[in-house]
Scaffold this active site. Structure first.
Site, mmCIF file in Angstrom:
data_model
loop_
_atom_site.group_PDB
_atom_site.id
_atom_site.type_symbol
_atom_site.label_atom_id
_atom_site.label_comp_id
_atom_site.label_asym_id
_atom_site.label_seq_id
_atom_site.Cartn_x
_atom_site.Cartn_y
_atom_site.Cartn_z
ATOM 1 N N LYS A 21 -7.000 1.352 -6.227
ATOM 2 C CA LYS A 21 -7.967 0.270 -6.050
ATOM 3 C C LYS A 21 -9.089 0.702 -5.102
ATOM 4 O O LYS A 21 -8.870 1.472 -4.178
ATOM 5 C CB LYS A 21 -7.270 -0.967 -5.469
ATOM 6 N N LEU A 22 -10.297 0.165 -5.327
ATOM 7 C CA LEU A 22 -11.421 0.447 -4.434
ATOM 8 C C LEU A 22 -11.193 -0.326 -3.132
ATOM 9 O O LEU A 22 -10.826 -1.506 -3.161
ATOM 10 C CB LEU A 22 -12.730 -0.004 -5.099
ATOM 11 N N GLU A 59 -1.069 19.816 -2.572
ATOM 12 C CA GLU A 59 -1.305 18.532 -1.904
ATOM 13 C C GLU A 59 -0.294 18.313 -0.776
ATOM 14 O O GLU A 59 -0.647 17.889 0.324
ATOM 15 C CB GLU A 59 -1.173 17.380 -2.902
ATOM 16 N N GLY A 114 4.678 8.138 -4.653
ATOM 17 C CA GLY A 114 4.763 8.392 -3.221
ATOM 18 C C GLY A 114 5.239 9.767 -2.803
ATOM 19 O O GLY A 114 5.789 9.919 -1.705
ATOM 20 N N HIS A 140 -7.288 13.721 -3.326
ATOM 21 C CA HIS A 140 -7.643 13.717 -4.753
ATOM 22 C C HIS A 140 -7.224 15.051 -5.367
ATOM 23 O O HIS A 140 -7.495 16.109 -4.777
ATOM 24 C CB HIS A 140 -9.148 13.510 -4.914
ATOM 25 N N ASP A 194 -13.971 8.480 -4.481
ATOM 26 C CA ASP A 194 -13.993 9.952 -4.371
ATOM 27 C C ASP A 194 -15.328 10.541 -3.917
ATOM 28 O O ASP A 194 -15.632 11.691 -4.237
ATOM 29 C CB ASP A 194 -13.622 10.588 -5.732
HETATM 30 C C1 GRF Z 1 -1.739 12.541 -6.214
HETATM 31 O O1 GRF Z 1 -1.932 13.552 -7.166
HETATM 32 C C2 GRF Z 1 -3.048 12.267 -5.497
HETATM 33 O O2 GRF Z 1 -3.879 13.392 -5.314
HETATM 34 C C3 GRF Z 1 -3.692 11.299 -6.415
HETATM 35 O O3 GRF Z 1 -2.648 10.465 -6.884
HETATM 36 C C4 GRF Z 1 -1.426 11.204 -6.863
HETATM 37 C C5 GRF Z 1 -0.409 10.411 -6.081
HETATM 38 O O4 GRF Z 1 0.839 11.016 -6.146
HETATM 39 N N1 GRF Z 1 -4.782 10.563 -5.845
HETATM 40 P P1 GRF Z 1 2.052 10.468 -5.263
HETATM 41 O O5 GRF Z 1 2.171 8.988 -5.518
HETATM 42 O O6 GRF Z 1 1.772 10.782 -3.838
HETATM 43 O O7 GRF Z 1 3.229 11.229 -5.794
#
Ligand code: GRF
Length: 189
Positions: free
Chosen positions: A79-80, A167, A7, A97, A138
């Site tokens: 999960k999808l 991110e 998270g 992603h 994705d």
């Molecule tokens: C992130 O790298 C996101 O891009 C990917 O899963 C990871 C989740 O990280 N889909 P977090 O749980 O938010 O730390």
């Protein structure tokens, strides 16, 4: 928010979104398919309601859990999303992603595997993608991307850490933009 893991993207959102009444958005619920997800701990610490799904393939259960959302954000949700939920939240369902889609995405491409694949490809740069969610992993339309350099001495972990910083910048920016759109027009444009 939908999350299966630690998270940190949720935390970036919680830390960025100003408290009401100024914020155009707030996290109203965190939903997970895992009762031990770190994202649930962060949510509870921030006073955000949580839901643990009995069956993530059950569209009715998921729609009920997301009932009070204008925008649904997936971060590390493995999960999808059932097609009925995709249809219900079309263009209000986004995912982050840790690579530059359409490359290095798809079924099974999550976590460390993504960065291993980027390094194995010899790519000079990687990055992060925020996209709308459709019925496939994705593959939905891309909303925004941010690029980061791949260094010759990178390991999957050092690359993952650099991408995660990007991110935590990009996701709040995109969420605030979309929320302002919803606020002004009642729908995403
Ligand atoms: C992130 O790298 C996101 O891009 C990917 O899963 C990871 C989740 O990280 N889909 P977090 O749980 O938010 O730390």
């Amino acid at each position: 928010m939908l999350a299966s893991g630690g998270g940190t993207n949720l935390q970036a959102l919680l830390d960025t979104l100003a408290p009401p009444p100024d914020a155009p958005a707030r996290v109203v619920r965190v939903v997970s398919n895992r009762a031990d997800a770190g994202a649930l701990v962060r949510a509870r610490r921030a006073g955000v309601p949580t839901t643990v799904l009995r069956d993530p393939t059950d569209a009715i259960e998921l729609q009920r859990a997301l009932a009070d959302a204008d925008l649904v954000v997936l971060a590390g949700y493995v999960k999808l999303v059932p097609p009925a939920v995709v249809a219900r939240f079309r263009e209000r369902l986004i995912n982050i992603h840790p690579a530059l889609l359409p490359a290095f995405g798809g079924p099974g491409m999550y976590g460390r595997r993504v960065h291993e694949a980027v390094l194995a490809s010899g790519a000079a740069e990687s990055g992060v993608t925020v996209h709308y969610v459709d019925e496939h992993y994705d593959r939905g339309p891309i909303i925004a991307q941010r690029r980061v350099p791949v260094r010759p001495d990178d390991t999957p972990d050092t690359l993952a850490a650099r991408v995660l910083v990007a991110e935590h910048e990009l996701l709040p920016e995109v969420v605030l933009d979309l929320a302002r759109n919803i606020q002004h027009t009642g729908e995403i444009q």
